[in-house]
Design a protein around this motif. Structure first.
Motif, PDB file in Angstrom:
ATOM      1  N   UNK A   1      32.394  39.727  46.293  1.00 15.68           N
ATOM      2  CA  UNK A   1      31.368  40.223  47.208  1.00 15.68           C
ATOM      3  C   UNK A   1      31.101  41.711  47.009  1.00 15.68           C
ATOM      4  N   UNK A   2      32.093  42.442  46.491  1.00 21.76           N
ATOM      5  CA  UNK A   2      31.948  43.875  46.269  1.00 21.76           C
ATOM      6  C   UNK A   2      31.755  44.170  44.783  1.00 21.76           C
ATOM      7  N   UNK A   3      31.042  45.263  44.451  1.00 29.19           N
ATOM      8  CA  UNK A   3      30.899  45.663  43.044  1.00 29.19           C
ATOM      9  C   UNK A   3      32.266  45.901  42.407  1.00 29.19           C
ATOM     10  N   UNK A   4      32.410  45.517  41.123  1.00 30.51           N
ATOM     11  CA  UNK A   4      33.677  45.709  40.419  1.00 30.51           C
ATOM     12  C   UNK A   4      33.421  46.348  39.058  1.00 30.51           C
ATOM     13  N   UNK A   5      34.482  46.849  38.486  1.00 30.06           N
ATOM     14  CA  UNK A   5      34.399  47.468  37.160  1.00 30.06           C
ATOM     15  C   UNK A   5      34.594  46.410  36.082  1.00 30.06           C
ATOM     16  N   UNK A   6      34.238  46.764  34.862  1.00 34.18           N
ATOM     17  CA  UNK A   6      34.472  45.857  33.735  1.00 34.18           C
ATOM     18  C   UNK A   6      35.964  45.615  33.538  1.00 34.18           C
ATOM     19  N   UNK A   7      36.767  46.639  33.787  1.00 35.85           N
ATOM     20  CA  UNK A   7      38.226  46.490  33.659  1.00 35.85           C
ATOM     21  C   UNK A   7      38.750  45.420  34.614  1.00 35.85           C
ATOM     22  N   UNK A   8      38.202  45.386  35.816  1.00 36.10           N
ATOM     23  CA  UNK A   8      38.615  44.363  36.786  1.00 36.10           C
ATOM     24  C   UNK A   8      38.046  42.988  36.415  1.00 36.10           C
ATOM     25  N   UNK A   9      36.845  42.987  35.849  1.00 40.17           N
ATOM     26  CA  UNK A   9      36.169  41.735  35.526  1.00 40.17           C
ATOM     27  C   UNK A   9      36.952  40.913  34.503  1.00 40.17           C
ATOM     28  N   UNK A  10      37.540  41.568  33.513  1.00 38.58           N
ATOM     29  CA  UNK A  10      38.213  40.828  32.437  1.00 38.58           C
ATOM     30  C   UNK A  10      39.501  40.153  32.917  1.00 38.58           C
ATOM     31  N   UNK A  11      39.923  40.396  34.139  1.00 35.56           N
ATOM     32  CA  UNK A  11      41.085  39.709  34.692  1.00 35.56           C
ATOM     33  C   UNK A  11      40.734  38.283  35.127  1.00 35.56           C
TER      34      UNK A  11
END
Length: 296
Positions: free
Chosen positions: A180-190
């Motif tokens: 629901x909240x914006x995330x970084x690419x670093x968080x996305x790859x998890x």
């Protein structure tokens, strides 16, 4: 004396027919004349090009290598002859386009319709493939133009960007509460990721960008089509990297949701490619003009 070009024409015909006698019939020559021509070419190149058998002729390894280049050259020559014979008013002719399935479906179809309505006697030939494959068949003379995912780094090709697109990530209901909240690419790859296969230019562009940020990806799924990316994301198998402009039906209907990234991926383009050293046919010229006019 028979010219070197004629020798290569005879060589190409024997290679495709796998028979000296059949080649002779198709070329309206005698079989001894065809055999003599191949012997002359083998002498000039100082190598054996065919294995002769009672059942016909097959290319040697050296012959197969030569045939790749001769076939490409012959295709380019035939293309040149066809272009010369085309009517300048486009009352006849053919337009051969290389394009991927996704670009064809989501971008190209309206232009094909508009062009056909204006020039109904022009025949279309559409060849599908990846960007890498399309560049290869373009340079071999099999198509007049290719419409590809950019960027393309090839000095032999002229590339005209014609439509900007945005790479993004989408997800289904399973991940709705988490993202629901914006995330970084670093968080996305998890998260479990769904990408196109590695030979795709779209995949390479996104992956290269992420690597430039120190981020490596290890997709759970690597697929062969954009539609499969959307379908896999819809059934919650992971978060898919897609082209936003080609995913609007899923997004507008609420079947998928777009990941809000803190840092978006830079936009890129779809472009029309042709060989710099080969003039476009009248039909190809008009089609490129149509693409460029529609984008203004």
């Amino acid at each position: 004396m028979i010219s070197k070009l004629d020798l290569y024409k005879i060589f190409s015909k024997v290679a495709t027919s796998e028979s000296f006698s059949q080649a002779a019939k198709e070329l309206y020559m005698t079989q001894p004349a065809v055999s003599q021509a191949i012997m002359q070419l083998e002498k000039d190149l100082n190598t054996r090009l065919f294995n002769r058998t009672p059942k016909g002729a097959s290319l040697t390894n050296e012959g197969s290598l030569l045939f790749e280049y001769v076939n490409s050259a012959m295709n380019l020559l035939r293309t040149g002859e066809e272009k010369i014979l085309e009517f300048q008013n486009l009352t006849a002719g053919e337009l051969k386009i290389g394009v991927g399935d996704t670009i064809s479906r989501y971008f190209l179809l309206p232009y094909l319709e508009a062009f056909h309505n204006k020039y109904p006697n022009i025949k279309f030939t559409i060849v599908n493939g990846t960007t890498l494959e399309l560049c290869s068949i373009l340079k071999s003379g099999e198509v007049d133009i290719s419409i590809c995912n950019l960027p393309i780094d090839d000095s032999s090709l002229e590339v005209r960007p014609c439509f900007e697109i945005q790479d993004t990530f989408v997800y289904g209901e399973r991940f709705a509460e988490i993202l629901v909240q914006p995330i970084s690419l670093q968080e996305l790859v998890k998260f479990p990721l769904i990408f196109l296969e590695t030979k795709s230019n779209s995949r390479k562009y996104v992956e290269d960008y992420m690597i430039s940020k120190g981020i490596k990806i290890a997709p759970e799924f690597e697929l062969g089509s954009h539609d499969l990316l959307l379908q896999f994301a819809k059934i919650n198998l992971g978060i898919a990297c897609v082209t936003k402009e080609f995913s609007q039906e899923y997004l507008s209907k609420g079947l998928l949701y777009e990941v809000q990234l803190l840092e978006g991926i830079p936009r890129r383009s779809i472009g029309v490619c042709n060989i710099k050293s080969v003039s476009l046919s009248p039909a190809a010229t008009k089609f490129v003009e149509l693409l460029e006019h529609k984008q203004k």
